[in-house]
Design an enzyme around this catalytic site. Structure first.
Site, PDB file in Angstrom:
ATOM      1  N   LYS A 103       0.871  -1.181   0.000  1.00 26.70           N
ATOM      2  CA  LYS A 103       0.000   0.000   0.000  1.00 26.70           C
ATOM      3  C   LYS A 103       0.903   1.223   0.000  1.00 26.70           C
ATOM      4  O   LYS A 103       2.026   1.168   0.506  1.00 26.70           O
ATOM      5  CB  LYS A 103      -0.881   0.028   1.259  1.00 26.70           C
ATOM      6  CG  LYS A 103      -2.111   0.884   1.107  1.00 26.70           C
ATOM      7  CD  LYS A 103      -3.200   0.145   0.353  1.00 26.70           C
ATOM      8  CE  LYS A 103      -4.412   0.991   0.096  1.00 26.70           C
ATOM      9  NZ  LYS A 103      -5.509   0.176  -0.474  1.00 26.70           N
ATOM     10  N   ASP A 143      -6.373   4.136  -5.423  1.00 23.07           N
ATOM     11  CA  ASP A 143      -7.074   4.079  -4.133  1.00 23.07           C
ATOM     12  C   ASP A 143      -7.719   5.460  -3.960  1.00 23.07           C
ATOM     13  O   ASP A 143      -7.983   6.145  -4.963  1.00 23.07           O
ATOM     14  CB  ASP A 143      -6.085   3.734  -3.002  1.00 23.07           C
ATOM     15  CG  ASP A 143      -6.783   3.318  -1.714  1.00 23.07           C
ATOM     16  OD1 ASP A 143      -7.292   2.197  -1.648  1.00 23.07           O
ATOM     17  OD2 ASP A 143      -6.843   4.128  -0.772  1.00 23.07           O
TER      18      ASP A 143
HETATM   19  P1  NAD Z   1     -16.106   6.567  -3.854  1.00 21.65           P
HETATM   20  O1  NAD Z   1     -15.375   7.783  -3.420  1.00 21.65           O
HETATM   21  O2  NAD Z   1     -16.367   6.331  -5.292  1.00 21.65           O
HETATM   22  O3  NAD Z   1     -17.527   6.487  -3.100  1.00 21.65           O
HETATM   23  C1  NAD Z   1     -17.683   6.680  -1.740  1.00 21.65           C
HETATM   24  C2  NAD Z   1     -19.150   7.042  -1.496  1.00 21.65           C
HETATM   25  O4  NAD Z   1     -19.401   7.095  -0.093  1.00 21.65           O
HETATM   26  C3  NAD Z   1     -19.574   8.407  -2.045  1.00 21.65           C
HETATM   27  O5  NAD Z   1     -20.835   8.267  -2.654  1.00 21.65           O
HETATM   28  C4  NAD Z   1     -19.698   9.281  -0.796  1.00 21.65           C
HETATM   29  O6  NAD Z   1     -20.627  10.334  -0.960  1.00 21.65           O
HETATM   30  C5  NAD Z   1     -20.189   8.251   0.184  1.00 21.65           C
HETATM   31  N1  NAD Z   1     -20.054   8.639   1.591  1.00 21.65           N
HETATM   32  C6  NAD Z   1     -19.034   9.246   2.221  1.00 21.65           C
HETATM   33  N2  NAD Z   1     -19.332   9.419   3.517  1.00 21.65           N
HETATM   34  C7  NAD Z   1     -20.567   8.893   3.708  1.00 21.65           C
HETATM   35  C8  NAD Z   1     -21.428   8.773   4.828  1.00 21.65           C
HETATM   36  N3  NAD Z   1     -21.074   9.212   6.023  1.00 21.65           N
HETATM   37  N4  NAD Z   1     -22.639   8.178   4.643  1.00 21.65           N
HETATM   38  C9  NAD Z   1     -23.006   7.720   3.447  1.00 21.65           C
HETATM   39  N5  NAD Z   1     -22.235   7.811   2.362  1.00 21.65           N
HETATM   40  C10 NAD Z   1     -21.036   8.397   2.486  1.00 21.65           C
HETATM   41  O7  NAD Z   1     -15.283   5.346  -3.207  1.00 21.65           O
HETATM   42  P2  NAD Z   1     -15.315   3.814  -3.627  1.00 21.65           P
HETATM   43  O8  NAD Z   1     -14.243   3.543  -4.598  1.00 21.65           O
HETATM   44  O9  NAD Z   1     -16.715   3.420  -3.940  1.00 21.65           O
HETATM   45  O10 NAD Z   1     -14.863   3.135  -2.252  1.00 21.65           O
HETATM   46  C11 NAD Z   1     -15.753   2.977  -1.163  1.00 21.65           C
HETATM   47  C12 NAD Z   1     -15.104   2.081  -0.140  1.00 21.65           C
HETATM   48  O11 NAD Z   1     -14.763   0.838  -0.740  1.00 21.65           O
HETATM   49  C13 NAD Z   1     -13.800   2.575   0.483  1.00 21.65           C
HETATM   50  O12 NAD Z   1     -13.726   2.102   1.810  1.00 21.65           O
HETATM   51  C14 NAD Z   1     -12.728   1.900  -0.343  1.00 21.65           C
HETATM   52  O13 NAD Z   1     -11.506   1.781   0.354  1.00 21.65           O
HETATM   53  C15 NAD Z   1     -13.397   0.549  -0.553  1.00 21.65           C
HETATM   54  N6  NAD Z   1     -12.881  -0.216  -1.678  1.00 21.65           N
HETATM   55  C16 NAD Z   1     -12.937   0.292  -2.947  1.00 21.65           C
HETATM   56  C17 NAD Z   1     -12.456  -0.461  -4.000  1.00 21.65           C
HETATM   57  C18 NAD Z   1     -12.560   0.017  -5.428  1.00 21.65           C
HETATM   58  O14 NAD Z   1     -12.204  -0.743  -6.329  1.00 21.65           O
HETATM   59  N7  NAD Z   1     -13.062   1.221  -5.678  1.00 21.65           N
HETATM   60  C19 NAD Z   1     -11.883  -1.725  -3.761  1.00 21.65           C
HETATM   61  C20 NAD Z   1     -11.856  -2.228  -2.463  1.00 21.65           C
HETATM   62  C21 NAD Z   1     -12.356  -1.461  -1.429  1.00 21.65           C
END
Ligand code: NAD
Length: 416
Positions: A103, A143
């Site tokens: 990471k 990320d």
């Molecule tokens: P993103 O930024 O595209 O989406 C995050 C969403 O969460 C947004 O819609 C935001 O408005 C919302 N949000 C933030 N705070 C909030 C709250 N308090 N209540 C409700 N909604 C809230 O991010 P993502 O890529 O979808 O990632 C989301 C999670 O998944 C993270 O923890 C990330 O580490 C994890 N993750 C993502 C991936 C990937 O491939 N994108 C892979 C593994 C894990």
């Protein structure tokens, strides 16, 4: 909140005890193999130079090159990067892909930089990383606050460094530079596949199962989309501005369009609901896909879902986990449920190395097979050893990594 790195180490120590790993093996797994901390000078538009801190941790290379994202955020710290690198080791082992965990992060308010400053910051960080990454050694990915654009810049810096195009050094690239079909939807699709398999294992389908999704970004939108295609009804969704609820079901495609045009969900058809209440809605499946720590000891007892599928990383605190387990709520843990993203990253790397590309159908088929196999593997440990799914996933992952290490360090076998 507890220190994230100490939590990760404590979690490992508990599993190591149950696996009867030796003290030396535990010591070996308890620290990353390497942690690099870099000064990253970035020329700003106003002529000054800002010196940022960049970090890259390689937790384990026992099962293959380190793999994991680069996070550009002011809250990035060495402890956070170390913890996330360890979790990547376990995640790659759960889905049985030949990688260890890595990471990285850049401590910066990236969104506050101009586009040119963003490019200079990414390229400056990439130049620091160059001696420590490579397709056989450490393969970064996107990320928080990084995406295909940043991956293209890093790919370019690395290719200049080695003197030839080397797409396999990084994943999450644009398709034009060797990115894979199906990467954008991989994590959310993986969440849906794990949930579907879990219900199949219990002789049930997703038909008319009620789902609530917290977070409507990449993971949340795709999880909602695929789960609804599988027959489930999405009754609640939220973003950082608030949530909406509709007991008869939300039209996911229309909600995505609305969110894209308005930048929020509130205002879309359905009843407005505050974020904290959304998590406590009556439903069969809850998908936290926003931030860490969303389900804590404060709200865990009010969660009504039967199954939680962790789309986000670390959405359930250890205290909440204990409460949920007592209540009989099944938590499909992040290292299994959101491993679809790293799995398709692995597919991207394989395609880059083969110089041969798969179509979307092939990617989906392979993802489906791997997520189902991983769910079966974890489910088997959970059933046979009467463990929670999280504990089972960790047992399986840590054992796979320790078994690999024992092949080259038989001296580390034994009982602690
Ligand atoms: P993103 O930024 O595209 O989406 C995050 C969403 O969460 C947004 O819609 C935001 O408005 C919302 N949000 C933030 N705070 C909030 C709250 N308090 N209540 C409700 N909604 C809230 O991010 P993502 O890529 O979808 O990632 C989301 C999670 O998944 C993270 O923890 C990330 O580490 C994890 N993750 C993502 C991936 C990937 O491939 N994108 C892979 C593994 C894990």
């Amino acid at each position: 909140m507890d220190n994230v790195w100490q939590n990760a180490q404590r979690q490992l120590a508990n599993v190591a005890k149950e696996l009867e790993l030796s003290d030396d093996m535990l010591a070996y797994l308890s620290e990353p193999e390497a942690v690099h901390i870099y000064t990253v000078p970035v020329p700003m538009d106003d002529g000054t130079t800002k010196v940022l801190t960049g970090i890259r941790a390689q937790h384990s290379l026992a099962r293959g090159p380190a793999k994991g994202g680069l996070r550009f955020h002011p809250s990035v710290s060495v402890d956070e990067v170390k913890a996330l690198s360890m979790w990547m080791t376990w995640k790659c082992a759960v889905v049985d892909i030949p990688y260890g965990g890595g990471k990285g992060g850049l401590v910066v308010d990236y969104k506050a930089l101009s586009p040119h400053e963003q490019e200079r910051a990414t390229r400056a960080f990439a130049r620091r990383l160059l001696p420590h990454i490579g397709p056989d050694f450490d393969i970064p990915a996107p990320d928080v606050c990084t995406g295909a654009r940043e991956m293209a810049w890093i790919y370019h810096e690395y290719s200049n460094y080695v003197g030839h195009p080397e797409p396999a050094v990084i994943t999450g690239k644009p398709i034009e530079l060797g990115g894979s079909q199906g990467r954008a939807d991989a994590t959310g699709r993986g969440v849906a596949l794990v949930v579907q398999r879990y219900f199949e294992m219990h002789d049930e389908t997703l038909e008319r199962k009620r789902v609530v999704v917290q977070g409507f970004g990449n993971v949340g939108q795709w999880a909602a989309r695929v789960l609804s295609k599988m027959g489930a009804i999405i009754v609640g969704v939220s973003d950082s501005r608030g949530g909406i609820y509709a007991s008869e079901g939300i039209n996911v495609e229309a909600a995505i369009e609305y969110k894209e045009s308005e930048g929020k969900l509130i205002g879309f058809t359905g009843e407005e609901i505050p974020n904290d209440e959304l998590l406590e809605l009556e439903c069969d499946i809850l998908v936290p896909a926003a931030l860490e720590g969303a389900i804590s000891k404060d709200n865990a007892k009010r969660i009504k879902a039967g199954v939680i599928a962790e789309g986000a990383n670390g959405p359930t605190t250890p205290d909440a986990d204990a409460i949920l387990e007592k209540k009989g709520v099944v938590v499909l843990p992040d290292i299994l449920a959101n491993a679809g993203g790293v799995t398709v990253s692995y597919f991207e790397w394989v395609q880059n190395r083969q110089r041969m590309y798969w179509n979307l159908h092939d990617v989906h088929q392979r993802l489906r097979d791997m997520m189902r196999d991983a769910t079966d593997d974890v489910g088997k440990v959970a059933t046979e050893q009467e463990l929670s799914w999280r504990r089972a996933a960790y047992m399986l992952a840590v054992k796979r990594v320790a078994d690999a290490i024992k092949m080259t360090h038989p001296d580390l076998d034994g009982h602690g």
